[in-house]
Design an enzyme around this catalytic site. Sequence first.
Site, PDB file in Angstrom:
ATOM      1  N   TYR A  33      -5.921  38.830  24.833  1.00  0.00           N
ATOM      2  CA  TYR A  33      -4.866  39.358  23.762  1.00  0.00           C
ATOM      3  C   TYR A  33      -4.331  38.093  23.037  1.00  0.00           C
ATOM      4  O   TYR A  33      -4.462  37.003  23.249  1.00  0.00           O
ATOM      5  CB  TYR A  33      -3.613  40.160  24.277  1.00  0.00           C
ATOM      6  CG  TYR A  33      -2.656  39.306  25.056  1.00  0.00           C
ATOM      7  CD1 TYR A  33      -2.803  38.637  26.097  1.00  0.00           C
ATOM      8  CD2 TYR A  33      -1.417  39.145  24.523  1.00  0.00           C
ATOM      9  CE1 TYR A  33      -1.889  37.893  26.762  1.00  0.00           C
ATOM     10  CE2 TYR A  33      -0.478  38.338  25.292  1.00  0.00           C
ATOM     11  CZ  TYR A  33      -0.510  37.732  26.155  1.00  0.00           C
ATOM     12  OH  TYR A  33       0.408  37.230  26.883  1.00  0.00           O
ATOM     13  N   LYS A 150      -6.074  33.416  27.330  1.00  0.00           N
ATOM     14  CA  LYS A 150      -5.049  34.361  27.127  1.00  0.00           C
ATOM     15  C   LYS A 150      -5.326  35.732  27.768  1.00  0.00           C
ATOM     16  O   LYS A 150      -5.603  36.817  26.767  1.00  0.00           O
ATOM     17  CB  LYS A 150      -4.497  34.529  25.638  1.00  0.00           C
ATOM     18  CG  LYS A 150      -3.300  34.932  25.444  1.00  0.00           C
ATOM     19  CD  LYS A 150      -2.676  34.482  24.234  1.00  0.00           C
ATOM     20  CE  LYS A 150      -1.273  35.044  23.895  1.00  0.00           C
ATOM     21  NZ  LYS A 150      -0.512  35.073  24.889  1.00  0.00           N
TER      22      LYS A 150
HETATM   23  N1  PDD Z   1       2.800  34.625  24.683  1.00  0.00           N
HETATM   24  N2  PDD Z   1       2.343  30.466  27.396  1.00  0.00           N
HETATM   25  C1  PDD Z   1       2.408  31.601  27.924  1.00  0.00           C
HETATM   26  C2  PDD Z   1       1.991  31.928  29.408  1.00  0.00           C
HETATM   27  C3  PDD Z   1       2.044  32.690  26.943  1.00  0.00           C
HETATM   28  O1  PDD Z   1       2.181  33.946  27.431  1.00  0.00           O
HETATM   29  C4  PDD Z   1       2.431  32.305  25.650  1.00  0.00           C
HETATM   30  C5  PDD Z   1       2.525  33.204  24.353  1.00  0.00           C
HETATM   31  C6  PDD Z   1       2.640  31.105  25.002  1.00  0.00           C
HETATM   32  C7  PDD Z   1       2.927  30.558  23.789  1.00  0.00           C
HETATM   33  O2  PDD Z   1       1.779  30.615  22.918  1.00  0.00           O
HETATM   34  P1  PDD Z   1       1.805  30.963  21.249  1.00  0.00           P
HETATM   35  O3  PDD Z   1       2.715  29.693  20.891  1.00  0.00           O
HETATM   36  O4  PDD Z   1       0.448  30.969  20.843  1.00  0.00           O
HETATM   37  O5  PDD Z   1       2.738  32.235  21.018  1.00  0.00           O
HETATM   38  C8  PDD Z   1       2.741  29.885  26.290  1.00  0.00           C
HETATM   39  C9  PDD Z   1       2.962  35.630  23.950  1.00  0.00           C
HETATM   40  C10 PDD Z   1       3.763  35.449  22.782  1.00  0.00           C
HETATM   41  C11 PDD Z   1       3.214  37.091  24.652  1.00  0.00           C
HETATM   42  O6  PDD Z   1       2.830  37.050  25.953  1.00  0.00           O
HETATM   43  O7  PDD Z   1       4.048  37.864  24.119  1.00  0.00           O
END
Ligand code: PDD
Length: 286
Positions: A33, A150
Amino acid sequence: MTRTVYVNGKYLPENEATVSIFDRGFLFADGVYEVTSVLDGKLIDFDGHARRLARSLGELGMRNPIATEDLLEVHRELVRANSIVEGLIYLQITRGAAADRDFAYPCEDTPPTIVLFTQNKPGLADSPMAKTGIKVISIEDQRWARRDIKTVQLLYPSMGKMMAKAAGCDDAWMVEDGAVTEGTSNNAYIVKGGKIITRHLSNDILHGITRAAVLRFAREAQMEVEERAFTVAEAQDADEAFFTSASAFVMPVVELDGAAIGTGAPGPVATRLREIYLDESRQVAI
Ligand code: PDD
């Protein structure tokens, strides 16, 4: 208001959108995702999210069902159809629905499932929490070893949020071999003597798109950055702490396991980085 969502090539009202019960995202968390933020009705760092999506799919040997320019068009259409000014776009791609439940991947021509929906969040950029800062607890990192991908396996991060809630806090920072890996849904940072310290990239953490932008802006603003692991004790003794994510941008952290960090209020580095990030990102949003 009924949202318009996107499922496998169709725009539909949310209550008419369906996915098979045999979908591997549902049965095996066999999916990836992305979450992209929307400010002023425009997408923040779409290219970064599209690149990471392609990487996640590649690492899992999953077919990418949509060209990047078409994906951009879907994002824009959903923003338009749902009148999103500030909010988020959630995108999920799974290995699709096989004929039955089977651990082995289905045959190559099984179409992946692609779903996108919007989350309307008026006031996202002007979050009151950014002014007070948030409190975190530390928990053991019990996730799998490929956190750079992710995937939609988010049960442990959900459990972490619930543990934080039960402790009267907002989030949890996960710890492995004595060092902080990252937050449940964000990347973690401390500031000591003016230096910004955040864990180096590896398979142990998600390579945050916001992280990449924030570190670039920090270096451009002549701030010192060190990419290395840090401990909970070091964080508690830091001048400041914060986290970054597409949904929270730069968020000050003012307490860790009950100990105030710095003055116990958002610090100047986190506050400045949030301003720079929002300003710069808005300028290049598409
Ligand atoms: N989460 N680390 C984890 C485990 C995350 O799930 C996320 C993002 C990040 C930050 O990544 P980014 O800057 O690309 O959003 C780091 C998203 C926002 C979510 O799960 O809703």
